[in-house]
Structures are given as C-alpha cells and as structure tokens.
Design a protein around this motif. Sequence first.
Motif, short mmCIF file in Angstrom:
data_model
loop_
_atom_site.label_atom_id
_atom_site.label_comp_id
_atom_site.label_asym_id
_atom_site.label_seq_id
_atom_site.Cartn_x
_atom_site.Cartn_y
_atom_site.Cartn_z
N ALA A 168 0.66 -1.05 0.00
CA ALA A 168 -0.26 0.04 0.18
C ALA A 168 0.60 1.13 -0.16
CB ALA A 168 -0.31 0.14 0.97
N ASN A 169 2.06 1.08 0.46
CA ASN A 169 3.01 2.15 0.83
C ASN A 169 3.40 2.66 -0.77
OD1 ASN A 169 4.67 4.41 2.28
ND2 ASN A 169 6.26 3.41 1.96
N TYR A 170 3.73 1.47 -1.49
CA TYR A 170 4.26 1.52 -2.97
C TYR A 170 3.31 1.96 -4.12
CZ TYR A 170 9.01 -0.71 -1.82
OH TYR A 170 9.29 -1.56 -0.91
N MET A 171 2.26 1.64 -3.83
CA MET A 171 1.53 2.64 -4.27
C MET A 171 0.83 3.46 -3.91
SD MET A 171 0.97 0.33 -6.55
CE MET A 171 -0.95 0.33 -7.21
N GLU A 172 1.15 4.00 -2.75
CA GLU A 172 1.05 6.12 -2.58
C GLU A 172 1.87 6.58 -3.07
OE1 GLU A 172 0.51 5.95 1.62
OE2 GLU A 172 -0.94 4.74 1.92
N LEU A 173 3.45 5.64 -3.00
CA LEU A 173 4.08 6.86 -3.59
C LEU A 173 4.11 6.65 -4.91
CD1 LEU A 173 7.66 4.92 -2.16
CD2 LEU A 173 6.43 6.80 -1.74
N LEU A 174 3.17 5.99 -6.04
CA LEU A 174 2.62 6.30 -7.66
C LEU A 174 1.43 7.09 -7.34
CD1 LEU A 174 4.33 2.74 -9.11
CD2 LEU A 174 5.71 5.15 -8.76
N ALA A 175 0.85 7.37 -6.38
CA ALA A 175 -0.53 8.60 -6.61
C ALA A 175 -0.35 9.69 -6.92
CB ALA A 175 -0.65 8.34 -4.81
N PHE A 176 -0.46 9.52 -8.08
CA PHE A 176 -1.11 10.92 -8.50
C PHE A 176 -1.34 12.07 -7.33
CE2 PHE A 176 -0.55 8.45 -11.88
CZ PHE A 176 -0.38 8.88 -13.39
N GLY A 177 -1.40 13.50 -7.98
CA GLY A 177 -1.36 14.44 -7.29
C GLY A 177 -0.49 15.18 -6.29
N ASP A 178 -0.15 15.77 -5.28
CA ASP A 178 0.52 15.35 -3.96
C ASP A 178 1.44 14.96 -3.39
OD1 ASP A 178 0.31 18.55 -4.74
OD2 ASP A 178 -1.29 19.34 -3.15
N SER A 179 0.52 13.86 -3.01
CA SER A 179 0.69 12.52 -2.19
C SER A 179 1.77 12.18 -2.69
CB SER A 179 -0.34 12.41 -1.84
OG SER A 179 -1.53 11.53 -2.59
N GLY A 180 1.83 11.33 -4.27
CA GLY A 180 2.66 10.58 -4.89
C GLY A 180 3.56 11.31 -5.76
N TRP A 181 3.91 10.13 -6.39
CA TRP A 181 5.23 10.89 -7.37
C TRP A 181 4.47 10.16 -9.38
CZ3 TRP A 181 9.24 13.54 -6.73
CH2 TRP A 181 9.22 14.44 -5.47
N GLY A 182 3.37 9.96 -9.29
CA GLY A 182 2.71 9.34 -10.86
C GLY A 182 2.65 10.30 -11.91
N ASP A 183 2.49 11.56 -11.38
CA ASP A 183 2.23 12.18 -12.11
C ASP A 183 3.79 13.04 -13.07
OD1 ASP A 183 2.60 13.46 -9.31
OD2 ASP A 183 1.73 15.18 -9.29
N GLU A 184 4.74 12.79 -11.46
CA GLU A 184 6.48 13.41 -12.17
C GLU A 184 6.76 12.56 -12.84
OE1 GLU A 184 4.76 13.75 -8.97
OE2 GLU A 184 4.83 15.90 -8.74
#
Length: 236
Positions: free
Chosen positions: A2-18
């Motif tokens: 779950a923690n890894y999925m949060e790292l890939l989240a979009f928006g301010d909480s993760g790095w998915g958009d970057e």
Amino acid sequence: MANYMELLAFGDSGWGDELAHGVLVTVTLALATLPLGLLIGFLIAVAKNSSEPLLRKAANVYTTIFRGLPELLTLFLIYYGGQMAMSALWRLLFGRAFEVNSYLAGMIALALMFSSYASEVFLSAFKGITVGQYEGAYALGLSRFRTMLLIIVPQLVRLALPGLSNLWLILLKDTSLVSVIGLTDLLRNTNIAVGVTKQAFFFFFVACSLYLVMSIISSVGLRRISAWAERGQGRR
C-alpha cells in the motif's frame, strides 16, 4: 505494498504525475529527434554514395566523428558549445545573449548520433538496389530527383527498416542521457523521486519497467510497419 502504491499516486501525495510527465518528455523527444536524424542520415548516405570524392570524404569524416565520440560527451559539446556559439552569434546580430534550452540541445545531439548510424543503414540499403533500377527509370525519362523519389526511396525504406527499427529502440533509451543537462525526462524525475523518498530500488525498478513497456510497444508497432512494408513481396 500500500505504501508503494501511495508513492505512485497522482497529485501531491505521490510521484505518479512526475513519472508520467517524464515518460511524455522521453517519448516526445525521441519522436522529435527521429525525423531530423533520418533526414541527416539519408543525406549523409547519399553523399557517401556519390561519385564526388569531396562529398564522400566529408560524409566519412562526419560519421567517424559522431560514431567515435561517447554519446554523453557529444551531448555536453552540443549543449555548452552550442550555447557559446549561439550566444556569440546572437549578440553580434541582435546585441543580446541567446540561451539554448536543454530540449533543443538534446534533440540536436541525439539526431547527430542517430544520423551517423542511420547513414550506414541507408548506405547498405542503397547497395541492395541494382543499377538496373536507375537505368530503367532514366530510360522512362524520369529525372534524377523523380527517380530517387518514386523508385529508389520506397525500396530504400523497405530495405533499411530492420536496421532503423533497432536504431529507434536505441534512440528511445539514449534519451535518458538528457537528464544530465536538466531536462525533466523519465530518468531525471526518477532521480528526484529517489532523492526525496530514499526509495532507490523501487523507483529505479519502476523506471526500468516503463522503459521496457515503451520498448515493447515500439517493437509491436515496428513489426506492423515492417509487415506493411513487405506486403506483396512474397516469401523469399
């Protein structure tokens, strides 16, 4: 997990958009470089195939230089050397400095490297076209330009396609070099994510997976293009 999925989240909480933006920059840079590299490579191959000794010598010097230099060094030379040359020229003409952005510098450097290898692929393809093709076109009254455009180039593309397909995959991976001059491609954004989160293995694994996905998609597309180019050829 779950923690890894949060790292890939979009928006301010993760790095998915970057990471998604990095993929977009990587793909657009490769696509922007491809036509320029193909054009230069084709012209270099024509020069190498020319009966004019000076053209052949100049083309051989070009490919020797850009095939012999390390890719990263070529990128630095274009970025910093081009910066100095363009600034001096711009100051002379308009009285102010000119800044070469990292995207343009990366595209030019990659195109020069790509074209030096593509020229050899085109040159090999030229050798696969018999003299009779030219003679038949001239006998029909076609000019040299129309012969090249209508008769030679379609066959050239078909013969060169396997080699160019491999060069495209190399180009797609070589775009990662531009991260060292500040362009926010996939590798640079991955490095930033690693620096902030300290999750090096995870983010580099994700980056590897994304490069692999891009390569697989490219391979599928290239096979379809190759099948289209070979239509009507029959089995050899």
